[in-house]
Write a protein that holds these residues in place. Structure first.
Motif, PDB file in Angstrom:
ATOM      1  N   ILE A  24      44.680 -55.077  12.683  1.00 22.70           N
ATOM      2  CA  ILE A  24      43.552 -55.002  13.655  1.00 22.70           C
ATOM      3  C   ILE A  24      43.798 -56.230  14.371  1.00 22.70           C
ATOM      4  CG2 ILE A  24      40.967 -55.326  13.321  1.00 22.70           C
ATOM      5  CD1 ILE A  24      41.360 -53.757  10.438  1.00 22.70           C
ATOM      6  N   GLU A 131      35.386 -63.781   1.442  1.00 21.82           N
ATOM      7  CA  GLU A 131      34.566 -62.526   1.201  1.00 21.82           C
ATOM      8  C   GLU A 131      35.331 -61.447   0.445  1.00 21.82           C
ATOM      9  OE1 GLU A 131      31.515 -60.877   0.814  1.00 21.82           O
ATOM     10  OE2 GLU A 131      30.920 -61.917   2.482  1.00 21.82           O
ATOM     11  N   ALA A 137      34.895 -54.554   1.082  1.00 21.13           N
ATOM     12  CA  ALA A 137      34.427 -54.641   2.278  1.00 21.13           C
ATOM     13  C   ALA A 137      32.873 -55.027   2.483  1.00 21.13           C
ATOM     14  CB  ALA A 137      34.425 -53.347   3.170  1.00 21.13           C
ATOM     15  N   ILE A 138      32.300 -55.263   1.095  1.00 23.85           N
ATOM     16  CA  ILE A 138      30.742 -55.193   0.954  1.00 23.85           C
ATOM     17  C   ILE A 138      30.392 -56.989   1.267  1.00 23.85           C
ATOM     18  CG2 ILE A 138      28.775 -55.067  -0.313  1.00 23.85           C
ATOM     19  CD1 ILE A 138      30.144 -53.135  -2.205  1.00 23.85           C
ATOM     20  N   PRO A 139      29.863 -56.871   2.290  1.00 27.76           N
ATOM     21  CA  PRO A 139      29.399 -58.393   2.703  1.00 27.76           C
ATOM     22  C   PRO A 139      28.448 -58.806   1.459  1.00 27.76           C
ATOM     23  CG  PRO A 139      28.749 -57.162   4.505  1.00 27.76           C
ATOM     24  CD  PRO A 139      29.081 -56.189   3.344  1.00 27.76           C
ATOM     25  N   TYR A 285      33.415 -46.315  -5.495  1.00 29.56           N
ATOM     26  CA  TYR A 285      32.647 -47.323  -4.412  1.00 29.56           C
ATOM     27  C   TYR A 285      32.061 -48.631  -5.450  1.00 29.56           C
ATOM     28  CZ  TYR A 285      32.242 -45.020  -0.362  1.00 29.56           C
ATOM     29  OH  TYR A 285      32.492 -44.407   0.918  1.00 29.56           O
ATOM     30  N   TYR A 301      25.972 -52.123  -1.442  1.00 27.43           N
ATOM     31  CA  TYR A 301      26.913 -51.178  -1.390  1.00 27.43           C
ATOM     32  C   TYR A 301      28.241 -50.724  -0.513  1.00 27.43           C
ATOM     33  CZ  TYR A 301      27.690 -46.000  -1.872  1.00 27.43           C
ATOM     34  OH  TYR A 301      28.325 -44.543  -1.938  1.00 27.43           O
ATOM     35  N   GLY A 302      29.238 -50.576  -1.043  1.00 26.06           N
ATOM     36  CA  GLY A 302      30.129 -49.950  -0.150  1.00 26.06           C
ATOM     37  C   GLY A 302      31.654 -50.049  -1.040  1.00 26.06           C
ATOM     38  N   PRO A 303      32.670 -49.686  -0.007  1.00 27.44           N
ATOM     39  CA  PRO A 303      34.001 -49.698  -0.587  1.00 27.44           C
ATOM     40  C   PRO A 303      34.453 -51.037  -1.350  1.00 27.44           C
ATOM     41  CG  PRO A 303      34.187 -49.311   1.591  1.00 27.44           C
ATOM     42  CD  PRO A 303      32.695 -49.497   1.373  1.00 27.44           C
ATOM     43  N   ALA A 308      42.134 -51.247   4.348  1.00 26.86           N
ATOM     44  CA  ALA A 308      41.140 -51.365   5.575  1.00 26.86           C
ATOM     45  C   ALA A 308      39.739 -52.131   5.242  1.00 26.86           C
ATOM     46  CB  ALA A 308      40.916 -50.094   6.428  1.00 26.86           C
ATOM     47  N   PRO A 309      39.081 -51.679   4.238  1.00 30.20           N
ATOM     48  CA  PRO A 309      38.058 -52.425   3.829  1.00 30.20           C
ATOM     49  C   PRO A 309      38.126 -53.774   3.624  1.00 30.20           C
ATOM     50  CG  PRO A 309      38.119 -50.225   2.821  1.00 30.20           C
ATOM     51  CD  PRO A 309      39.290 -50.395   3.336  1.00 30.20           C
ATOM     52  N   SER A 312      38.748 -55.685   6.683  1.00 37.64           N
ATOM     53  CA  SER A 312      37.537 -55.993   7.332  1.00 37.64           C
ATOM     54  C   SER A 312      36.705 -57.307   6.812  1.00 37.64           C
ATOM     55  CB  SER A 312      36.293 -54.777   7.240  1.00 37.64           C
ATOM     56  OG  SER A 312      35.231 -55.229   7.686  1.00 37.64           O
ATOM     57  N   LEU A 315      38.990 -60.256   8.194  1.00 41.21           N
ATOM     58  CA  LEU A 315      38.722 -60.369   9.475  1.00 41.21           C
ATOM     59  C   LEU A 315      37.420 -61.102   9.956  1.00 41.21           C
ATOM     60  CD1 LEU A 315      40.485 -57.383  10.730  1.00 41.21           C
ATOM     61  CD2 LEU A 315      41.085 -59.596  11.479  1.00 41.21           C
ATOM     62  N   GLY A 316      36.143 -60.778   9.127  1.00 46.71           N
ATOM     63  CA  GLY A 316      34.917 -61.103   9.254  1.00 46.71           C
ATOM     64  C   GLY A 316      35.061 -62.864   9.119  1.00 46.71           C
TER      65      GLY A 316
END
Lengths: 430, 430
Positions: A24, A131, A137-139, A285, A301-303, A308-309, A312, A315-316
């Motif tokens: 990425i 994070e 990936a969940i913030p 999830y 909620y999320g992966p 990749a997640p 993410s 990278l944030g």
């Protein structure tokens, strides 16, 4: 406003997550530069196996000497995705000493010794962001550390391990037993060859320690977290849960005591009502439910895993840390000013679902009820089912301290009329 | 590390949200000081009605001269909770000129003229934070601006208005009509005496403009957002939705076109499958579903309005802005570098559920199907129901541009055999 000298980023580890971070960084270089205000350059990648083909990563960036990489002195940000306590801890603190901020996805290290890392970051004026260490990936870390920084968090309850959620979801929807569901999870790549860290709750416990520390502005270490795996959850437990309008999830629960003077953190399977937002979290999830004084009930909620997640989230953090570098400022450091003691599991107050195999004769219920009463555990409902001289008794209690329940169960086992304790499960989310 | 000189905070507005911000600043002063690194002091409160009793706020802090307050020059942070475009815009830009950062909950102003505010903040080296402007207590702006800053967001789809969700949830669960459900919402305080801003989608459209701008790093203004209210949703629509395994929600949807060259933002009622996480968002709760390249599917859920939840978001921003002040740094400013054009509703591609009243005679379906085909709208399913010479035809389409659907409906209305178009509803979330 764009600075032309790039910020230099080094990767420690180039597995599933690291390779995705590198990808990425290359494919989205322009976007990252625009968002940061300066280009970012991949300046080095420390790996164990230098001969492996790594698409898109120039061979001259690859090194096996991670220590030399973090000591180079020209690196602005180190991304640590090797995991485990050592050598990650030494590499990270060395990076701080040599003027680099750190983005880490290392839950085990943060749960075991986050304080050391924070102290080193602060001493050298660097940032520590992580994070990706909890719930992929969940913030979640940023919302807890920053968005809710003006609120008082009372409870964090979440599904923070995708492997176990996949297994429990399979058991719930297909009626499969634990082994069968684990086999399917393994075949589909959701469970590792040795699933211990997941199914015994070690992974979730590390995340619970991190979440509790952030939520309550105190220090909670991995050893402070009560942990029970989910390998003993049976199809019969799911049947019982359904009768109560519940399902079963492996939950990480961090709570502030009602008097505010202590906190608890625990991981165990629990029944939760189907109406609870966590009940409908399917497959691998993750989701985390947060209760705060002013905000009320929130859910994220999320992966919770995957290359990749997780990239993410990394990278944030990388964008934030790079912005801080350009600003000459630091993000929030450790906030552990409350120094609240962590209470043991015995002091946790919750509800219980207990399934007993008993003799099918008059007076058994009275005997059992007496034992509960003697231990100060109040019964909410009882269901008796009998056939062929055998009977089962399902008791659901009102809220009681875990120690009182343990005492009750110990006493029940000594009753002649109780042939066995088929299952004990906590009931949450009501 | 604690600085002793307090940071001075002034409140513009002291209604439901402002009074709660003031209350928490007082009752949680020690926690806020510990988290910021310096105490915060309420230094002034601008109100319209100075004679109203305001518990816990010293009378000498109250003023009716908001302009003088923002010009005082000793204020570090202005919290703007008066709402509306003017005088809020002038007060905020004046605050920046006089060295204050701003925390705002003003969705209308940010949707209409966020660019002016951002430019003023940057010019004067101040921060503009506005987590409370969208979805109340739910951390959403910060996750989109920061946590996902290293990712590529393709879609933001959410329930961002609690009033309309309450009404639609009532209609769904009780079978009530719109008027009846609105009356209940009004009686319970979920709807205002004049509910126009909510039920006609103006409130959600402002939020959609803000979310689209942040998600896609571009500028989307209120006028760019297609808007349809939910006052014409009927009990019959809910019955149709149920037959399809769906429910109906008022959604704000921000999308990046498949080719990446443009974006769209829209608000309208839509059918979504019961299996979609947004379908189970009940009562006045909000939830926002985010799809990003690397992160995958995320959802953020919580209370979207109310004094305390909104105050939680304001205070989180206040802590961040105060930390930035102490660090001599600024948080992220406007990120609109992509400058993507906003396409019109006609170019939006989605699915449709169309209910027609038709003559109950042979050949009608063939006629109707021909019209769909002529407009390039492919039919997924058709359901015919007839009685007493009247019949209804329910058509669900495959994905097609909105303009093609509009053309189809126009042509259908001209058919002799079509007595009326009972309802047209978009189908999302599949």
């Amino acid at each position: 406003m764009m600075r032309t000298r790039p910020l230099k980023v080094a990767l420690l580890g180039c597995g599933v997550v690291g390779s995705e971070v590198a990808r990425i960084m290359t494919t989205h270089a322009d976007d990252l530069a625009a968002r940061i205000g300066a280009p970012v350059e991949l300046a080095g990648v420390a790996v164990r196996r230098p001969d492996k083909v790594r698409e898109g990563i120039p061979a001259e960036l690859i090194t096996t000497d991670a220590t030399a990489l973090v000591k180079r002195g020209d690196i602005d940000v180190i991304v640590e995705v090797i995991g485990g306590v050592e050598p990650a801890r030494t590499l990270i603190t060395t990076a701080f000493e040599h003027g680099a901020s750190v983005v880490s996805a290392n839950k085990a290290l943060l749960a075991q010794d986050g304080a050391t890392l924070y102290a080193a970051a602060e001493q050298h004026g660097q940032d520590l962001y992580y994070e990706a260490a909890v719930a992929g990936a969940i913030p979640l870390i940023r919302p807890l550390r920053e968005s809710l920084a003006g609120d008082k968090i009372n409870r964090v309850m979440g599904i923070v391990n995708g492997t176990t959620n996949f297994i429990l979801d399979k058991m719930d929807t297909s009626g499969a037993g634990y082994s069968e569901a684990l086999d399917e999870a393994t075949a589909l790549g959701y469970a590792e060859a040795d699933p211990t860290a997941d199914v015994e709750g070690f992974d979730a416990a590390a995340k619970a320690a991190i979440l509790a520390g952030i939520a309550f502005h105190t220090r909670v270490r991995l050893d402070d977290v009560y942990r029970e795996g989910m390998t003993e959850v049976t199809a019969a437990d799911f049947a019982s849960a359904k009768q109560m309008g519940c399902t079963i999830k492996l939950l990480a629960i961090c709570e502030r005591a009602a008097d505010g003077g202590s906190v608890t953190a625990r991981v165990h399977p629990a029944m939760i009502p189907l109406s609870h937002p966590l009940a409908s979290v399917r497959e691998a999830y993750n989701a985390v439910f947060v209760e705060a004084d002013a905000a009320g009930q929130l859910m994220f909620y999320g992966p919770g895993a995957g290359g990749a997640p997780t990239a993410s989230a990394v990278l944030g953090d990388l964008v934030a840390v790079c912005r801080n570098k350009l600003n000459g400022a630091n993000g929030p450091g450790e906030s552990a000013y409350t120094q609240l003691p962590v209470s043991s599991m015995g002091e946790v107050v919750t509800r219980y679902h207990i399934s007993l195999d008993v003799a099918d004769k008059p007076g058994v219920l009275a005997q059992v009820a007496t034992v509960f009463a003697e231990h100060g555990v109040s019964i909410d409902t009882v269901r008796q089912q009998g056939k062929d001289g055998e009977a089962s008794l399902v008791v659901v209690t009102h809220r009681a301290p875990d120690a009182a329940l343990s005492g009750t169960v110990e006493a029940l086992r000594k009753l002649d009329t109780v042939r066995g304790v088929a299952s004990i499960m906590r009931v949450e989310g009501e």
